[in-house]
Scaffold this active site. Structure first.
Site, PDB file in Angstrom:
ATOM      1  N   HIS A  17      38.565  25.634  48.919  1.00 19.90           N
ATOM      2  CA  HIS A  17      38.193  26.111  47.572  1.00 19.90           C
ATOM      3  C   HIS A  17      38.076  24.928  46.609  1.00 19.90           C
ATOM      4  O   HIS A  17      37.171  24.882  45.776  1.00 19.90           O
ATOM      5  CB  HIS A  17      39.262  27.072  47.023  1.00 19.90           C
ATOM      6  CG  HIS A  17      39.331  28.404  47.725  1.00 19.90           C
ATOM      7  ND1 HIS A  17      40.482  28.881  48.289  1.00 19.90           N
ATOM      8  CD2 HIS A  17      38.390  29.366  47.925  1.00 19.90           C
ATOM      9  CE1 HIS A  17      40.259  30.091  48.813  1.00 19.90           C
ATOM     10  NE2 HIS A  17      38.996  30.403  48.616  1.00 19.90           N
ATOM     11  N   LYS A  41      41.692  43.954  49.754  1.00 21.11           N
ATOM     12  CA  LYS A  41      42.751  43.043  50.204  1.00 21.11           C
ATOM     13  C   LYS A  41      44.099  43.372  49.579  1.00 21.11           C
ATOM     14  O   LYS A  41      44.154  43.830  48.443  1.00 21.11           O
ATOM     15  CB  LYS A  41      42.394  41.606  49.826  1.00 21.11           C
ATOM     16  CG  LYS A  41      41.298  41.017  50.694  1.00 21.11           C
ATOM     17  CD  LYS A  41      41.050  39.559  50.363  1.00 21.11           C
ATOM     18  CE  LYS A  41      39.996  38.982  51.288  1.00 21.11           C
ATOM     19  NZ  LYS A  41      39.609  37.623  50.895  1.00 21.11           N
ATOM     20  N   ARG A  90      30.704  29.167  54.371  1.00 23.98           N
ATOM     21  CA  ARG A  90      31.273  28.315  55.412  1.00 23.98           C
ATOM     22  C   ARG A  90      30.471  28.408  56.701  1.00 23.98           C
ATOM     23  O   ARG A  90      29.963  27.432  57.203  1.00 23.98           O
ATOM     24  CB  ARG A  90      32.729  28.704  55.672  1.00 23.98           C
ATOM     25  CG  ARG A  90      33.659  28.388  54.506  1.00 23.98           C
ATOM     26  CD  ARG A  90      34.927  29.156  54.585  1.00 23.98           C
ATOM     27  NE  ARG A  90      34.661  30.590  54.593  1.00 23.98           N
ATOM     28  CZ  ARG A  90      35.526  31.523  54.913  1.00 23.98           C
ATOM     29  NH1 ARG A  90      36.718  31.190  55.291  1.00 23.98           N
ATOM     30  NH2 ARG A  90      35.195  32.798  54.866  1.00 23.98           N
ATOM     31  N   SER A 128      42.146  31.556  53.747  1.00 28.92           N
ATOM     32  CA  SER A 128      43.485  31.794  53.217  1.00 28.92           C
ATOM     33  C   SER A 128      44.335  32.554  54.241  1.00 28.92           C
ATOM     34  O   SER A 128      45.526  32.285  54.391  1.00 28.92           O
ATOM     35  CB  SER A 128      43.399  32.588  51.910  1.00 28.92           C
ATOM     36  OG  SER A 128      42.641  31.868  50.968  1.00 28.92           O
TER      37      SER A 128
HETATM   38  N1  COA Z   1      37.262  27.100  51.987  1.00 31.02           N
HETATM   39  C1  COA Z   1      38.174  27.804  52.623  1.00 31.02           C
HETATM   40  N2  COA Z   1      38.222  29.134  52.593  1.00 31.02           N
HETATM   41  C2  COA Z   1      37.284  29.756  51.900  1.00 31.02           C
HETATM   42  C3  COA Z   1      36.276  29.090  51.216  1.00 31.02           C
HETATM   43  C4  COA Z   1      36.286  27.694  51.283  1.00 31.02           C
HETATM   44  N3  COA Z   1      35.380  26.957  50.680  1.00 31.02           N
HETATM   45  N4  COA Z   1      35.469  29.987  50.622  1.00 31.02           N
HETATM   46  C5  COA Z   1      35.950  31.185  50.934  1.00 31.02           C
HETATM   47  N5  COA Z   1      37.033  31.040  51.704  1.00 31.02           N
HETATM   48  C6  COA Z   1      37.821  32.098  52.322  1.00 31.02           C
HETATM   49  C7  COA Z   1      38.929  32.569  51.468  1.00 31.02           C
HETATM   50  O1  COA Z   1      40.103  31.841  51.742  1.00 31.02           O
HETATM   51  C8  COA Z   1      39.020  34.004  51.875  1.00 31.02           C
HETATM   52  O2  COA Z   1      39.786  34.093  53.037  1.00 31.02           O
HETATM   53  P1  COA Z   1      40.602  35.387  53.390  1.00 31.02           P
HETATM   54  O3  COA Z   1      39.574  36.496  53.597  1.00 31.02           O
HETATM   55  O4  COA Z   1      41.309  34.998  54.609  1.00 31.02           O
HETATM   56  O5  COA Z   1      41.496  35.703  52.208  1.00 31.02           O
HETATM   57  C9  COA Z   1      37.588  34.379  52.212  1.00 31.02           C
HETATM   58  O6  COA Z   1      36.959  33.189  52.524  1.00 31.02           O
HETATM   59  C10 COA Z   1      36.792  34.944  51.093  1.00 31.02           C
HETATM   60  O7  COA Z   1      37.606  35.084  50.030  1.00 31.02           O
HETATM   61  P2  COA Z   1      37.389  34.680  48.522  1.00 31.02           P
HETATM   62  O8  COA Z   1      36.453  33.550  48.330  1.00 31.02           O
HETATM   63  O9  COA Z   1      38.748  34.539  47.933  1.00 31.02           O
HETATM   64  O10 COA Z   1      36.643  35.882  48.050  1.00 31.02           O
HETATM   65  P3  COA Z   1      36.891  37.365  48.286  1.00 31.02           P
HETATM   66  O11 COA Z   1      35.854  37.751  49.257  1.00 31.02           O
HETATM   67  O12 COA Z   1      38.276  37.746  48.599  1.00 31.02           O
HETATM   68  O13 COA Z   1      36.618  37.771  46.812  1.00 31.02           O
HETATM   69  C11 COA Z   1      35.629  38.890  45.037  1.00 31.02           C
HETATM   70  C12 COA Z   1      35.722  38.676  46.524  1.00 31.02           C
HETATM   71  C13 COA Z   1      36.985  38.819  44.346  1.00 31.02           C
HETATM   72  C14 COA Z   1      34.716  37.850  44.451  1.00 31.02           C
HETATM   73  C15 COA Z   1      35.028  40.299  44.980  1.00 31.02           C
HETATM   74  O14 COA Z   1      35.900  41.214  45.593  1.00 31.02           O
HETATM   75  C16 COA Z   1      34.754  40.733  43.564  1.00 31.02           C
HETATM   76  O15 COA Z   1      33.707  40.424  43.053  1.00 31.02           O
HETATM   77  N6  COA Z   1      35.710  41.438  42.934  1.00 31.02           N
HETATM   78  C17 COA Z   1      35.562  41.891  41.568  1.00 31.02           C
HETATM   79  C18 COA Z   1      35.085  43.318  41.521  1.00 31.02           C
HETATM   80  C19 COA Z   1      33.585  43.384  41.606  1.00 31.02           C
HETATM   81  O16 COA Z   1      32.878  42.900  40.745  1.00 31.02           O
HETATM   82  N7  COA Z   1      33.122  44.014  42.679  1.00 31.02           N
HETATM   83  C20 COA Z   1      31.707  44.116  42.944  1.00 31.02           C
HETATM   84  C21 COA Z   1      31.240  42.875  43.630  1.00 31.02           C
HETATM   85  S1  COA Z   1      29.901  43.189  44.701  1.00 31.02           S
END
Ligand code: COA
Length: 160
Positions: A17, A41, A90, A128
């Site tokens: 990140h 989650k 990724r 994560s």
């Molecule tokens: N390096 C390492 N890991 C990475 C990474 C990077 N560069 N980029 C993403 N990841 C990993 C994260 O660690 C995470 O791992 P995990 O699934 O094991 O926890 C995964 O990839 C993706 O997670 P993250 O980037 O934290 O995003 P998310 O998919 O959990 O988040 C939100 C999604 C919060 C952006 C989404 O749910 C959201 O928009 N929520 C708000 C409500 C909303 O507007 N909803 C409509 C959206 S369509």
């Protein structure tokens, strides 16, 4: 140019990140890391803990701010008068989920653009969940997360 929002659950922030945030800060004059809720989650860390860890982890990234947001991302964009979302890509396996989110956000807000950045190759398979799993089984996560995150995860699993 306006600020770009970098949303994620950040449960917790990893070096991957940070790598994405640094790349984004080279392109946009201001980057706002949005600690958001993913209803699918069940995070290990509370939203406030994730914000604290994100603030500490991103402190060396130029022109970055960290906020907590619990509503729709498109509303956060509106509040900050912004239109760009940053997401890290990724591997090919991320694509379908990201594609769906980008189009959904654009359907909700026509001006919303999602910019995908690729992390350094060494973080391609980092997540994560993987970090938490290694820590839970007492493995060494030093290479994957900043020290502040490592200490908090170790503390968390000592208590569970
Ligand atoms: N390096 C390492 N890991 C990475 C990474 C990077 N560069 N980029 C993403 N990841 C990993 C994260 O660690 C995470 O791992 P995990 O699934 O094991 O926890 C995964 O990839 C993706 O997670 P993250 O980037 O934290 O995003 P998310 O998919 O959990 O988040 C939100 C999604 C919060 C952006 C989404 O749910 C959201 O928009 N929520 C708000 C409500 C909303 O507007 N909803 C409509 C959206 S369509």
């Amino acid at each position: 140019m306006k600020a770009a929002l970098y949303p994620g659950t950040f449960d917790p922030v990893t070096n991957g990140h940070i790598d994405i945030a640094v790349r984004a800060s080279r392109i946009f004059p201001k980057v706002i890391a949005v600690v958001a809720e993913n209803p699918a989650k069940e995070p290990l860390f509370s939203a406030d803990e994730r914000v604290e860890l994100a603030k500490e982890s991103f402190k060396e990234v130029p022109q970055i701010e960290v906020i907590k947001y619990s509503g729709l991302l498109v509303n956060c964009l509106r509040e900050y008068n912004a239109s760009v979302l940053i997401r890290g890509l990724r591997a090919l396996s991320d694509f379908e989920y990201e594609f769906q989110m980008a189009f959904t956000n654009r359907n909700l807000l026509a001006s919303c653009e999602t910019v995908f950045l690729m992390p350094s190759a060494k973080y391609t398979y980092l997540s994560s969940t993987m970090v938490k799993q290694i820590a839970q089984l007492k493995g060494d996560i030093t290479a994957f997360v900043p020290d502040c995150v490592r200490l908090k995860i170790e503390e968390k699993y000592r208590k569970i």
